[in-house]
Design a protein around this motif. Structure first.
Motif, PDB file in Angstrom:
ATOM      1  N   THR A   5       0.800  -1.231   0.000  1.00 45.34           N
ATOM      2  CA  THR A   5       0.000   0.000   0.000  1.00 45.34           C
ATOM      3  C   THR A   5       0.829   1.276   0.000  1.00 45.34           C
ATOM      4  OG1 THR A   5      -0.120  -0.093   2.430  1.00 45.34           O
ATOM      5  CG2 THR A   5      -1.919  -1.111   1.178  1.00 45.34           C
ATOM      6  N   GLN A   6       2.074   1.213   0.398  1.00 42.31           N
ATOM      7  CA  GLN A   6       2.896   2.418   0.518  1.00 42.31           C
ATOM      8  C   GLN A   6       3.960   2.439  -0.570  1.00 42.31           C
ATOM      9  OE1 GLN A   6       4.193   3.759   4.494  1.00 42.31           O
ATOM     10  NE2 GLN A   6       6.271   3.813   3.683  1.00 42.31           N
ATOM     11  N   GLN A   7       3.979   3.513  -1.332  1.00 42.23           N
ATOM     12  CA  GLN A   7       4.929   3.616  -2.437  1.00 42.23           C
ATOM     13  C   GLN A   7       6.347   3.791  -1.917  1.00 42.23           C
ATOM     14  OE1 GLN A   7       4.080   6.675  -5.270  1.00 42.23           O
ATOM     15  NE2 GLN A   7       5.812   6.163  -6.596  1.00 42.23           N
ATOM     16  N   ARG A   8       7.221   2.924  -2.367  1.00 40.06           N
ATOM     17  CA  ARG A   8       8.626   3.041  -2.018  1.00 40.06           C
ATOM     18  C   ARG A   8       9.264   4.135  -2.872  1.00 40.06           C
ATOM     19  NH1 ARG A   8      12.010  -0.574   0.329  1.00 40.06           N
ATOM     20  NH2 ARG A   8      10.533  -2.301   0.137  1.00 40.06           N
ATOM     21  N   PRO A   9      10.186   4.927  -2.313  1.00 35.18           N
ATOM     22  CA  PRO A   9      10.835   5.965  -3.122  1.00 35.18           C
ATOM     23  C   PRO A   9      11.531   5.360  -4.338  1.00 35.18           C
ATOM     24  CG  PRO A   9      11.326   6.274  -0.792  1.00 35.18           C
ATOM     25  CD  PRO A   9      10.639   4.948  -0.911  1.00 35.18           C
ATOM     26  N   PRO A  10      11.544   6.068  -5.460  1.00 36.43           N
ATOM     27  CA  PRO A  10      12.213   5.530  -6.655  1.00 36.43           C
ATOM     28  C   PRO A  10      13.714   5.438  -6.443  1.00 36.43           C
ATOM     29  CG  PRO A  10      11.596   7.833  -6.984  1.00 36.43           C
ATOM     30  CD  PRO A  10      10.977   7.410  -5.700  1.00 36.43           C
ATOM     31  N   ASN A  11      14.342   4.529  -7.173  1.00 36.37           N
ATOM     32  CA  ASN A  11      15.784   4.347  -7.059  1.00 36.37           C
ATOM     33  C   ASN A  11      16.509   5.533  -7.667  1.00 36.37           C
ATOM     34  OD1 ASN A  11      15.834   1.699  -5.846  1.00 36.37           O
ATOM     35  ND2 ASN A  11      15.123   0.912  -7.803  1.00 36.37           N
ATOM     36  N   ALA A  12      17.463   6.044  -6.932  1.00 35.74           N
ATOM     37  CA  ALA A  12      18.317   7.130  -7.387  1.00 35.74           C
ATOM     38  C   ALA A  12      19.644   6.996  -6.653  1.00 35.74           C
ATOM     39  CB  ALA A  12      17.672   8.488  -7.120  1.00 35.74           C
ATOM     40  N   THR A  13      20.586   7.839  -6.998  1.00 35.51           N
ATOM     41  CA  THR A  13      21.879   7.791  -6.327  1.00 35.51           C
ATOM     42  C   THR A  13      21.679   8.022  -4.835  1.00 35.51           C
ATOM     43  OG1 THR A  13      22.966   8.652  -8.304  1.00 35.51           O
ATOM     44  CG2 THR A  13      24.182   8.780  -6.232  1.00 35.51           C
ATOM     45  N   PRO A  14      22.097   7.078  -3.977  1.00 32.22           N
ATOM     46  CA  PRO A  14      21.816   7.206  -2.538  1.00 32.22           C
ATOM     47  C   PRO A  14      22.514   8.420  -1.927  1.00 32.22           C
ATOM     48  CG  PRO A  14      22.502   4.961  -3.107  1.00 32.22           C
ATOM     49  CD  PRO A  14      22.789   5.818  -4.302  1.00 32.22           C
ATOM     50  N   ASP A  15      21.864   8.991  -0.936  1.00 34.15           N
ATOM     51  CA  ASP A  15      22.446  10.070  -0.147  1.00 34.15           C
ATOM     52  C   ASP A  15      23.382   9.431   0.880  1.00 34.15           C
ATOM     53  OD1 ASP A  15      23.065  12.104   1.615  1.00 34.15           O
ATOM     54  OD2 ASP A  15      21.055  12.976   1.610  1.00 34.15           O
ATOM     55  N   ALA A  16      24.681   9.660   0.728  1.00 34.97           N
ATOM     56  CA  ALA A  16      25.660   9.007   1.608  1.00 34.97           C
ATOM     57  C   ALA A  16      25.444   9.372   3.068  1.00 34.97           C
ATOM     58  CB  ALA A  16      27.072   9.389   1.166  1.00 34.97           C
ATOM     59  N   GLN A  17      25.055  10.597   3.323  1.00 32.14           N
ATOM     60  CA  GLN A  17      24.823  11.022   4.702  1.00 32.14           C
ATOM     61  C   GLN A  17      23.625  10.297   5.303  1.00 32.14           C
ATOM     62  OE1 GLN A  17      24.364  15.238   5.095  1.00 32.14           O
ATOM     63  NE2 GLN A  17      24.113  15.192   7.324  1.00 32.14           N
ATOM     64  N   GLN A  18      22.552  10.150   4.524  1.00 30.40           N
ATOM     65  CA  GLN A  18      21.370   9.436   5.008  1.00 30.40           C
ATOM     66  C   GLN A  18      21.668   7.954   5.215  1.00 30.40           C
ATOM     67  OE1 GLN A  18      18.219  10.788   5.767  1.00 30.40           O
ATOM     68  NE2 GLN A  18      17.947   8.755   6.637  1.00 30.40           N
ATOM     69  N   VAL A  19      22.462   7.364   4.322  1.00 30.57           N
ATOM     70  CA  VAL A  19      22.843   5.961   4.475  1.00 30.57           C
ATOM     71  C   VAL A  19      23.624   5.766   5.766  1.00 30.57           C
ATOM     72  CG1 VAL A  19      24.267   4.114   3.515  1.00 30.57           C
ATOM     73  CG2 VAL A  19      22.812   5.468   2.000  1.00 30.57           C
ATOM     74  N   MET A  20      24.589   6.630   6.020  1.00 32.76           N
ATOM     75  CA  MET A  20      25.378   6.531   7.246  1.00 32.76           C
ATOM     76  C   MET A  20      24.503   6.723   8.480  1.00 32.76           C
ATOM     77  SD  MET A  20      28.219   6.049   8.781  1.00 32.76           S
ATOM     78  CE  MET A  20      29.433   6.107   7.448  1.00 32.76           C
ATOM     79  N   GLN A  21      23.570   7.631   8.404  1.00 29.84           N
ATOM     80  CA  GLN A  21      22.681   7.883   9.532  1.00 29.84           C
ATOM     81  C   GLN A  21      21.829   6.655   9.832  1.00 29.84           C
ATOM     82  OE1 GLN A  21      20.356  11.473   9.183  1.00 29.84           O
ATOM     83  NE2 GLN A  21      18.880  10.822  10.730  1.00 29.84           N
ATOM     84  N   ASP A  22      21.288   6.009   8.785  1.00 25.83           N
ATOM     85  CA  ASP A  22      20.483   4.803   8.998  1.00 25.83           C
ATOM     86  C   ASP A  22      21.322   3.661   9.562  1.00 25.83           C
ATOM     87  OD1 ASP A  22      18.195   6.019   8.145  1.00 25.83           O
ATOM     88  OD2 ASP A  22      18.242   5.194   6.115  1.00 25.83           O
TER      89      ASP A  22
END
Length: 517
Positions: A350-367
């Motif tokens: 039911t929830q749309q996943r964000p489309p694939n794009a170049t990942p945000d390195a800062q957000q990846v590290m934060q997760d």
């Protein structure tokens, strides 16, 4: 100062000791070099030999060798034994002389200016593949059933210049394409199929030839012509079910269903009966893009073959009255369960996943740091909720980058091991999250391993083999074939495995769909 005469060289004994350099054991006197042709003359107005220029001194261009002088307070001039280097002076805003690139130790690297990111229109001029051209032509006919996105949309490839729908941008499908395809050709093929099935026994050779010569969009158009012009009452899928059986029936029906119809049938089979087939349910829901999941939901509601139980292995029963989300929610509800698996499956639907794009390195590290902190400090219930939150709200490309980065942050767990730590090894939620992780990190290995599993050992897992070929043929089968031959085929190609394990018309159609015939 522009009209002053050339520089006069005046010997100043009191500064001579400071201008001496020792080279090869002999003191050498450093003399100011005469100016290059076309360069402004240099005058020494002070005793410390500070040069003055006819024009205001400009900053040296990046990439030029630094001019050095013998005195400590000034940049010393560097010399090579047996050959004196001539200092170069470059006007600001002009390219450096060719000779200035060479230095004492070799050649200085040429520094190119950053051209910046490509314009938004970059790559739009690329020539389309024959699969994309055929899909566009066939889609323009308004084929029956739920429409399958053209190549480069839901099926594979890039959805736009900056995003893509599959875990990898290089996803490339295979499969046949019938050239010069149009409405008339579609009607002729529909009539030929009807002739091959009518009477006593079906002409499977003819049926295989017709079906294996077209791609998915062209087969949908043939089905539409069959159901509007040839036999509107019975339809093509009922004819196939009545004339074929077993694996041949499943393969042929899958070829003429849309992607949404096929996935809806897989969910029906996974939910029907006592309990549910968690492996099949997880595979379908966790590896489909958002456009594909939307097609699945639409096909569940309005496709006639579901209402009549066509081409299904088990009776769908009560699931015809509600949507696929309600069916999954009801079936995965467990009295003693925390509800994490139910929440994960329904959220993905039911929830749309964000489309694939170049990942945000800062957000990846934060997760990565957040998950690692939850694993070390929080209760298991909080860990599970955080995992489900991240796995449903991040793109596949982001999760692939997270999987790669997590072990560097954790120092103890890989992302797969962290999932096992929080959810256990055998729970449905653990299997679903690990399925997503493996799929987004190494999608071609994920499917190649399933193909090996379907044909390894005694017998053939026909359901698994057909399912992988049908769903991946025009998405990323070309990549899967390559990886299979490299790492999963024991030195043999996928074609060799299919030929050794399967025979007859079943074999021929599989080879056509995988791009070998």
């Amino acid at each position: 100062m522009g009209g002053q005469p050339p520089m006069q060289y005046v010997q100043q004994p009191q500064y001579a000791p400071q201008q001496q350099q020792v080279m090869g054991g002999q003191p050498q006197v450093v003399y100011a070099q005469p100016p290059q042709y076309g360069q402004p003359p240099v005058q020494y107005a002070q005793q410390n030999a500070q040069p003055m220029y006819a024009q205001p001194q400009q900053p040296m261009q990046y990439g030029q060798p630094q001019v050095q002088y013998a005195q400590q307070q000034q940049p010393p001039v560097q010399y090579v034994q047996g050959q004196q280097a001539q200092p170069q002076y470059v006007q600001y805003g002009q390219p450096p002389p060719q000779s200035a690139a060479a230095g004492p130790g070799g050649v200085y690297p040429q520094v190119q200016k950053n051209a910046g990111p490509p314009p938004p229109s970059y790559a739009t001029h690329k020539a389309k593949t024959m699969y994309e051209i055929a899909d566009e032509k066939a889609n323009s006919y308004g084929g029956g059933g739920a429409a399958v996105p053209a190549a480069g949309a839901a099926a594979g490839g890039q959805a736009s210049n900056n995003t893509w729908t599959q875990p990898r941008q290089d996803a490339k499908g295979t499969g046949p394409v019938l050239q010069n395809f149009n409405d008339q050709v579609a009607l002729q093929n529909a009539q030929a199929l009807y002739k091959a099935m009518k009477g006593v026994g079906a002409n499977k050779t003819k049926m295989s030839q017709i079906t294996g010569s077209m791609n998915a969009a062209q087969r949908r158009e043939v089905r539409r012509q069959f159901e509007t012009q040839v036999d509107p009452k019975k339809g093509l899928l009922r004819w196939l079910k009545s004339e074929l059986s077993g694996s041949m029936e499943k393969l042929f029906c899958g070829c003429y269903e849309s992607a949404g119809e096929y996935d809806a049938r897989l969910i029906l089979n996974a939910l029907a009966g006592a309990g549910y087939n968690s492996e099949l349910l997880i595979e379908v829901i966790c590896t489909r893009s958002w456009p594909q999941l939307c097609e699945l939901r639409k096909a569940w509601v309005d496709c006639q073959y579901i209402k009549h139980n066509e081409c299904t292995d088990r009776s769908p029963g009560k699931y015809l009255t509600g949507g696929v989300v309600k069916a999954v929610e009801d079936e995965t509800k467990k009295i003693l369960s925390s509800g994490h698996f139910q929440s994960l499956m329904c959220t993905l639907l039911t929830q749309q996943r964000p489309p694939n794009a170049t990942p945000d390195a800062q957000q990846v590290m934060q997760d990565a740091e957040t998950l690692n902190r939850y694993i070390k400090q929080e209760k298991k219930s909080a860990q599970k909720e955080k995992f489900i939150e991240i796995y449903t709200q991040r793109s596949w490309a982001h999760l692939a980058a997270l999987s790669e980065k997590f072990s560097d942050v954790s120092k103890k767990y890989t992302l797969l091991a962290a999932i096992k730590h929080s959810f256990g090894d055998g729970s449905d939620t653990s299997q679903a999250l690990r399925c997503i992780t493996q799929f987004v990190s190494q999608p071609y290995d994920f499917w190649a391993e399933k193909l090996r599993k379907s044909m390894k050992g005694l017998g053939t897992n026909d359901d698994l083999l057909i399912r992988v070929v049908i769903t991946r043929a025009e998405v990323d089968m070309q990549n899967i074939k390559t990886v299979f031959g490299q790492r999963y085929g024991d030195g043999e190609t996928l074609k060799k495995w299919i030929k050794d394990d399967i025979s007859g018309h079943y074999q021929r159609l599989l080879l056509d769909l995988t791009g070998y015939e």
